[in-house]
Design a protein around this motif. Structure first.
Motif, PDB file in Angstrom:
ATOM      1  N   ALA A  96      -5.895  30.870   1.752  1.00  0.00           N
ATOM      2  CA  ALA A  96      -6.493  31.857   0.851  1.00  0.00           C
ATOM      3  C   ALA A  96      -7.610  31.237   0.026  1.00  0.00           C
ATOM      4  O   ALA A  96      -8.662  31.866  -0.189  1.00  0.00           O
ATOM      5  N   ARG A  97      -7.419  30.017  -0.443  1.00  0.00           N
ATOM      6  CA  ARG A  97      -8.481  29.366  -1.220  1.00  0.00           C
ATOM      7  C   ARG A  97      -9.752  29.224  -0.403  1.00  0.00           C
ATOM      8  O   ARG A  97     -10.866  29.388  -0.921  1.00  0.00           O
ATOM      9  N   SER A  98      -9.603  28.926   0.870  1.00  0.00           N
ATOM     10  CA  SER A  98     -10.763  28.812   1.747  1.00  0.00           C
ATOM     11  C   SER A  98     -11.373  30.190   2.026  1.00  0.00           C
ATOM     12  O   SER A  98     -12.596  30.374   1.924  1.00  0.00           O
ATOM     13  N   ASN A  99     -10.536  31.165   2.345  1.00  0.00           N
ATOM     14  CA  ASN A  99     -11.029  32.494   2.690  1.00  0.00           C
ATOM     15  C   ASN A  99     -11.647  33.238   1.515  1.00  0.00           C
ATOM     16  O   ASN A  99     -12.493  34.124   1.707  1.00  0.00           O
ATOM     17  N   LEU A 100     -11.229  32.878   0.299  1.00  0.00           N
ATOM     18  CA  LEU A 100     -11.693  33.587  -0.889  1.00  0.00           C
ATOM     19  C   LEU A 100     -12.694  32.776  -1.698  1.00  0.00           C
ATOM     20  O   LEU A 100     -12.945  33.068  -2.876  1.00  0.00           O
ATOM     21  N   ALA A 101     -13.259  31.752  -1.089  1.00  0.00           N
ATOM     22  CA  ALA A 101     -14.265  30.932  -1.772  1.00  0.00           C
ATOM     23  C   ALA A 101     -15.412  31.818  -2.244  1.00  0.00           C
ATOM     24  O   ALA A 101     -15.886  32.689  -1.519  1.00  0.00           O
ATOM     25  N   GLY A 102     -15.818  31.608  -3.474  1.00  0.00           N
ATOM     26  CA  GLY A 102     -16.870  32.416  -4.071  1.00  0.00           C
ATOM     27  C   GLY A 102     -16.340  33.463  -5.031  1.00  0.00           C
ATOM     28  O   GLY A 102     -17.098  34.042  -5.811  1.00  0.00           O
TER      29      GLY A 102
END
Length: 227
Positions: A96-102
Motif C-alpha cells: 500500500a505504501r508503494s501503491n499510494l505514493a504521492g
C-alpha cells in the motif's frame, strides 16, 4: 472447509497467511478497475456529493495493498478524501505504501487487528470494509459493528460486504494454491448480517447480493447513522 471452534491463534495465522500470499492475492483479486468494489465506492461518493460535503474522512478496515479502493477514494477530488487504512498484514501495508505514493498527506496506514482499533466517538464520515470483516469470528463482527457505529459521525456511512451463508467457521488450508495460504472466514449470513447492522442503529441505504469471482456470493451493505 470446516465448521468448529475458532483457532486460539487466529489473528496471528491470518497475518502470517496474508504476509505470504499478498502478491498472489493482489494479482487475482485487486485489479485497479475492479468493477465490484468501485461500484459501491461510487455509491458512497454519491451520498457525499448529494449533501455537498467537500471533505470526507474514512476508516478503511482491511485496506490491503491500497488497490483499488483506497487509491480510488484518494483520486477523487469532489469530495476530497482522507483515509486511515488499517490492515493486519505487514506485507500488504508495504504494498500500500508503494501503491499510494504521492498521497502521504491524506493517508495514514495502521497495522493491527481491526477489532483492537480505538478511536474517539463521531470521528469518521465513513467506515468501509471490503472482504475483510468476514475474517473475524462472527461474535467479533458484532462487537466491531458497535465500535463502528460509535466512530461514525451523525449522518456517517458504513459500506462493507459479508457472506450470504451463515457459518461459525470456514477454513481453507491452501487458499490460492499457496502452501502458506491458510485462511479463515465466519459470518451470520444474509439476514443475520443485516440484523447486526440495523441492531446498532444504522439505517439501510442499499443492500445487494452479488455473485463474484469464483462463484463466490456476497451481501453488500451501505448503511447510514442517523443525523
Amino acid at each position: 472447509m470446516s465448521a468448529g471452534t475458532v483457532p486460539e491463534n487466529l489473528k496471528a495465522r491470518v497475518k502470517e497467511s496474508y504476509d505470504a500470499i499478498a502478491d498472489s492475492y493482489a494479482s487475482r483479486f485487486t485489479q485497479a478497475d475492479d468493477p465490484v468494489r468501485l461500484r459501491y465506492i461510487r455509491h458512497l461518493i454519491e451520498q457525499f456529493k448529494a449533501s455537498e460535503q467537500s471533505e470526507v474522512n474514512v476508516l478503511e478496515l482491511g485496506c490491503g495493498s491500497g488497490i483499488p479502493a483506497t487509491k480510488f477514494m484518494l483520486d477523487n477530488d469532489k469530495p476530497a478524501f482522507s483515509v486511515v487504512g488499517n490492515d493486519i498484514s505487514t506485507t500488504q501495508l508495504n504494498l500500500a505504501r508503494s501503491n499510494l505514493a504521492g498521497f502521504e498527506d491524506r493517508v495514514t496506514l495502521v497495522e493491527t487487528d481491526m477489532l483492537s482499533l480505538d478511536y474517539p466517538n463521531s470521528i469518521f464520515d465513513a467506515v468501509t470494509g471490503f472482504y475483510s470483516i468476514i475474517h473475524l469470528p462472527r461474535e467479533e463482527q458484532t462487537q466491531l459493528m458497535r465500535k463502528i457505529f460509535a466512530w461514525l459521525k451523525p449522518g456517517g456511512f458504513f459500506l462493507a460486504n459479508f457472506g450470504v451463508d451463515e457459518m461459525t467457521t470456514h477454513e481453507i488450508q491452501n487458499w490460492l494454491a499457496h502452501e502458506k495460504g491458510w485462511m479463515f472466514w465466519s459470518g451470520w449470513g444474509k439476514e443475520g448480517s443485516l440484523k447486526m447492522v440495523e441492531d446498532v442503529g444504522m439505517n439501510l441505504v442499499l443492500t445487494e447480493v452479488r455473485e463474484e469471482v469464483g462463484d463466490m456470493t456476497f451481501l453488500w451493505i451501505l448503511a447510514q447513522k442517523s443525523s
